[in-house]
Scaffold this motif. Sequence first.
Motif, PDB file in Angstrom:
ATOM      1  N   GLY B 205       0.811  -1.219   0.000  1.00 45.44           N
ATOM      2  CA  GLY B 205       0.000   0.000   0.000  1.00 45.44           C
ATOM      3  C   GLY B 205       0.838   1.259   0.000  1.00 45.44           C
ATOM      4  O   GLY B 205       0.435   2.290  -0.528  1.00 45.44           O
ATOM      5  N   CYS B 206       2.026   1.201   0.615  1.00 42.12           N
ATOM      6  CA  CYS B 206       2.871   2.391   0.703  1.00 42.12           C
ATOM      7  C   CYS B 206       4.342   1.946   0.714  1.00 42.12           C
ATOM      8  O   CYS B 206       4.628   0.766   0.944  1.00 42.12           O
ATOM      9  N   PRO B 207       5.272   2.875   0.477  1.00 46.27           N
ATOM     10  CA  PRO B 207       6.686   2.496   0.424  1.00 46.27           C
ATOM     11  C   PRO B 207       7.164   1.783   1.689  1.00 46.27           C
ATOM     12  O   PRO B 207       7.991   0.860   1.618  1.00 46.27           O
ATOM     13  N   ALA B 208       6.625   2.149   2.863  1.00 42.46           N
ATOM     14  CA  ALA B 208       7.069   1.507   4.104  1.00 42.46           C
ATOM     15  C   ALA B 208       6.731   0.012   4.115  1.00 42.46           C
ATOM     16  O   ALA B 208       7.431  -0.778   4.761  1.00 42.46           O
ATOM     17  N   ASP B 209       5.679  -0.380   3.403  1.00 43.13           N
ATOM     18  CA  ASP B 209       5.341  -1.809   3.325  1.00 43.13           C
ATOM     19  C   ASP B 209       6.467  -2.593   2.647  1.00 43.13           C
ATOM     20  O   ASP B 209       6.800  -3.702   3.059  1.00 43.13           O
ATOM     21  N   PHE B 210       7.046  -2.005   1.606  1.00 40.13           N
ATOM     22  CA  PHE B 210       8.157  -2.664   0.897  1.00 40.13           C
ATOM     23  C   PHE B 210       9.383  -2.720   1.815  1.00 40.13           C
ATOM     24  O   PHE B 210      10.089  -3.725   1.860  1.00 40.13           O
ATOM     25  N   GLU B 211       9.606  -1.624   2.535  1.00 39.15           N
ATOM     26  CA  GLU B 211      10.744  -1.584   3.454  1.00 39.15           C
ATOM     27  C   GLU B 211      10.608  -2.719   4.474  1.00 39.15           C
ATOM     28  O   GLU B 211      11.551  -3.463   4.739  1.00 39.15           O
ATOM     29  N   GLN B 212       9.402  -2.861   5.028  1.00 38.76           N
ATOM     30  CA  GLN B 212       9.180  -3.900   6.047  1.00 38.76           C
ATOM     31  C   GLN B 212       9.398  -5.302   5.492  1.00 38.76           C
ATOM     32  O   GLN B 212      10.007  -6.142   6.142  1.00 38.76           O
ATOM     33  N   VAL B 213       8.898  -5.546   4.296  1.00 32.41           N
ATOM     34  CA  VAL B 213       9.008  -6.910   3.771  1.00 32.41           C
ATOM     35  C   VAL B 213      10.472  -7.254   3.483  1.00 32.41           C
ATOM     36  O   VAL B 213      10.893  -8.399   3.616  1.00 32.41           O
ATOM     37  N   PHE B 214      11.261  -6.232   3.123  1.00 29.57           N
ATOM     38  CA  PHE B 214      12.682  -6.493   2.846  1.00 29.57           C
ATOM     39  C   PHE B 214      13.527  -6.539   4.115  1.00 29.57           C
ATOM     40  O   PHE B 214      14.589  -7.147   4.120  1.00 29.57           O
ATOM     41  N   THR B 215      13.082  -5.876   5.183  1.00 25.34           N
ATOM     42  CA  THR B 215      13.902  -5.884   6.403  1.00 25.34           C
ATOM     43  C   THR B 215      13.437  -6.976   7.379  1.00 25.34           C
ATOM     44  O   THR B 215      14.225  -7.487   8.150  1.00 25.34           O
ATOM     45  N   GLN B 216      12.138  -7.324   7.323  1.00 24.86           N
ATOM     46  CA  GLN B 216      11.640  -8.294   8.308  1.00 24.86           C
ATOM     47  C   GLN B 216      11.480  -9.709   7.776  1.00 24.86           C
ATOM     48  O   GLN B 216      11.109 -10.612   8.518  1.00 24.86           O
ATOM     49  N   THR B 217      11.729  -9.892   6.465  1.00 22.03           N
ATOM     50  CA  THR B 217      11.653 -11.247   5.905  1.00 22.03           C
ATOM     51  C   THR B 217      12.824 -11.415   4.937  1.00 22.03           C
ATOM     52  O   THR B 217      13.482 -10.444   4.581  1.00 22.03           O
ATOM     53  N   ALA B 218      13.065 -12.647   4.510  1.00 22.24           N
ATOM     54  CA  ALA B 218      14.153 -12.922   3.563  1.00 22.24           C
ATOM     55  C   ALA B 218      13.668 -12.875   2.112  1.00 22.24           C
ATOM     56  O   ALA B 218      14.375 -13.337   1.212  1.00 22.24           O
ATOM     57  N   ALA B 219      12.481 -12.320   1.865  1.00 19.73           N
ATOM     58  CA  ALA B 219      12.002 -12.198   0.480  1.00 19.73           C
ATOM     59  C   ALA B 219      13.008 -11.368  -0.316  1.00 19.73           C
ATOM     60  O   ALA B 219      13.533 -10.381   0.194  1.00 19.73           O
ATOM     61  N   THR B 220      13.285 -11.787  -1.560  1.00 17.26           N
ATOM     62  CA  THR B 220      14.235 -11.021  -2.373  1.00 17.26           C
ATOM     63  C   THR B 220      13.520 -10.166  -3.413  1.00 17.26           C
ATOM     64  O   THR B 220      14.144  -9.394  -4.114  1.00 17.26           O
ATOM     65  N   GLY B 221      12.204 -10.332  -3.499  1.00 14.47           N
ATOM     66  CA  GLY B 221      11.434  -9.520  -4.423  1.00 14.47           C
ATOM     67  C   GLY B 221      10.099  -9.168  -3.796  1.00 14.47           C
ATOM     68  O   GLY B 221       9.606  -9.906  -2.936  1.00 14.47           O
ATOM     69  N   LEU B 223       6.193  -7.849  -5.014  1.00  9.34           N
ATOM     70  CA  LEU B 223       5.332  -7.665  -6.175  1.00  9.34           C
ATOM     71  C   LEU B 223       4.105  -6.845  -5.789  1.00  9.34           C
ATOM     72  O   LEU B 223       3.578  -6.986  -4.682  1.00  9.34           O
ATOM     73  N   ALA B 224       3.674  -5.982  -6.685  1.00  9.37           N
ATOM     74  CA  ALA B 224       2.442  -5.235  -6.445  1.00  9.37           C
ATOM     75  C   ALA B 224       1.791  -4.902  -7.772  1.00  9.37           C
ATOM     76  O   ALA B 224       2.449  -4.923  -8.813  1.00  9.37           O
ATOM     77  N   ALA B 225       0.507  -4.621  -7.717  1.00  7.53           N
ATOM     78  CA  ALA B 225      -0.221  -4.316  -8.946  1.00  7.53           C
ATOM     79  C   ALA B 225      -0.954  -2.996  -8.816  1.00  7.53           C
ATOM     80  O   ALA B 225      -0.572  -1.988  -9.411  1.00  7.53           O
ATOM     81  N   SER B 226      -2.014  -2.981  -7.979  1.00  6.63           N
ATOM     82  CA  SER B 226      -2.892  -1.804  -7.976  1.00  6.63           C
ATOM     83  C   SER B 226      -2.172  -0.511  -7.614  1.00  6.63           C
ATOM     84  O   SER B 226      -2.414   0.524  -8.232  1.00  6.63           O
ATOM     85  N   VAL B 227      -1.252  -0.546  -6.661  1.00  5.16           N
ATOM     86  CA  VAL B 227      -0.569   0.707  -6.284  1.00  5.16           C
ATOM     87  C   VAL B 227       0.226   1.297  -7.441  1.00  5.16           C
ATOM     88  O   VAL B 227       0.396   2.514  -7.525  1.00  5.16           O
ATOM     89  N   PHE B 228       0.721   0.408  -8.324  1.00  6.80           N
ATOM     90  CA  PHE B 228       1.448   0.919  -9.485  1.00  6.80           C
ATOM     91  C   PHE B 228       0.474   1.325 -10.592  1.00  6.80           C
ATOM     92  O   PHE B 228       0.581   2.404 -11.156  1.00  6.80           O
ATOM     93  N   HIS B 229      -0.509   0.469 -10.877  1.00  6.88           N
ATOM     94  CA  HIS B 229      -1.433   0.761 -11.993  1.00  6.88           C
ATOM     95  C   HIS B 229      -2.212   2.053 -11.760  1.00  6.88           C
ATOM     96  O   HIS B 229      -2.443   2.822 -12.678  1.00  6.88           O
ATOM     97  N   PHE B 230      -2.657   2.247 -10.529  1.00  6.87           N
ATOM     98  CA  PHE B 230      -3.537   3.383 -10.288  1.00  6.87           C
ATOM     99  C   PHE B 230      -2.796   4.585  -9.679  1.00  6.87           C
ATOM    100  O   PHE B 230      -3.408   5.515  -9.172  1.00  6.87           O
ATOM    101  N   GLY B 231      -1.460   4.516  -9.728  1.00  5.14           N
ATOM    102  CA  GLY B 231      -0.661   5.709  -9.435  1.00  5.14           C
ATOM    103  C   GLY B 231      -0.417   6.033  -7.968  1.00  5.14           C
ATOM    104  O   GLY B 231       0.102   7.100  -7.654  1.00  5.14           O
ATOM    105  N   ALA B 232      -0.781   5.137  -7.032  1.00  3.69           N
ATOM    106  CA  ALA B 232      -0.564   5.440  -5.615  1.00  3.69           C
ATOM    107  C   ALA B 232       0.929   5.479  -5.286  1.00  3.69           C
ATOM    108  O   ALA B 232       1.374   6.239  -4.428  1.00  3.69           O
TER     109      ALA B 232
END
Lengths: 192, 250
Positions: B205-221, B223-232
């Motif tokens: 939903g927001c940039p901090a969500d990406f920060e959390q997923v990269f700092t709190q999990t070992a995910a290396t990627g 993915l998002a759709a609506s936040v990019f498509h609809f300009g959020a």
Amino acid sequence: MIAILKYNAGNTRSVYNAVSRLGYEVSISDDPFVLQSAEKVIFPGVGEAGSAMAYLKARELDLVIRELKQPVLGICLGMQLLCAYSEESNTEGIGIFDSQVQRFPGGYLVPHMGWNNCASLKGSLFEGLDLNADFYFVHSYYAHINADTVAAADYIVPFSAALQKDNFYAVQFHPEKSAQTGNLLLQNFLTL
Amino acid sequence: MLKKRIIPCLDINNGRTVKGVNFENIKDAGDPVALAKRYTEEGADELVFLDITATNERRKTLTEWVSLVAARINIPFTVGGGIDSLLTAQEVIDAGADKLSINTSALARPALVQELAGHFGTQCVTVAIDTNYVDGKWKVFSHGGKKATNLEALEWAKIAADLGAGELLLTSMQGDGTRSGFSLDLTARIAAAVNIPVIASGGAGCPADFEQVFTQTAATGALAASVFHFGAIAIPELKQYLKSKNIAIR
């Protein structure tokens, strides 16, 4: 004319698209005459070393590649097959580069998948490129660093991101999938 | 240093990009080729296309738009939707896709993972897992999130990795399209349990969500759709934000 080697492990379509977009005439071929008479030859590859090498040997394309005199660019598996030996299916390579290819050690995330930068870039392939530029990698096996290494990358261990010897050039990453940086590198190769 | 990947996802229906919320209420989001090109120029690290067309014509339209995308973009892209055999996989690869995403077909016949990995290499095979939290368990769903299976996400993730998947695309259905953040516990548990890259999906939903997923999990990627498509969220600003948080980003 730029020739892209046609064989059973190519992502030939992506390489074809990338080179065409740069305005070159491209032919995908396994005809020795076409390969020998091309200005440049690209040896792409996504797949498994053993079956790819068996395919090339059955058609004596390994001998054709070894004797090419114009600039040749190996990409990913193409690069690994230009090395002396790959641990993948215990495969003897074409042997242009005196380098061993082995699997990344266990206990880490493999494949090495994504964008990574290189160090100690040298030679004409990297001319004009940002030293910290990222390239797209996706591979589970890597070539050791040796005297022919012209770029090194680091993932679990340091390895050869690019090799160069005489008219043979090779990159572990995918320039055709590395956005603008990849275009610049391909352009450097195509204007050698 | 290997960078974390930002991956826009395009759901394709009859050749158009669409997006829903919790896998429902589908809205049009534009021409996939134009959108793919825009995301590439904005710095997307990879793209994922999932064909959700439900008609018999799917295979033909699938290879048509995959060829169009391949001719226009120079970053890696994954294609999913209806790949259930070596033959369909070969058509999609020949059209120019770099990776195959399989989901329902892998649940129906797990050996498909092995077959595709054996033929195209493990790096080519992404197993997509749609999961939802039901009765205290992360259950795996098939058929675009419509059918519950008896499998738990962690269990299926390990099986898929053992069968030769080169990557997992893990979607939390309760997060999908809601912009309420990635499911961090789920992603952390699964990414820690397998030795292949995991892409987190569902809920950005927001940039901090990406920060959390990269700092709190070992995910290396991620993915998002609506936040990019609809300009959020704009990809360049997102990447700038993550760099400012010392996350390895291209």
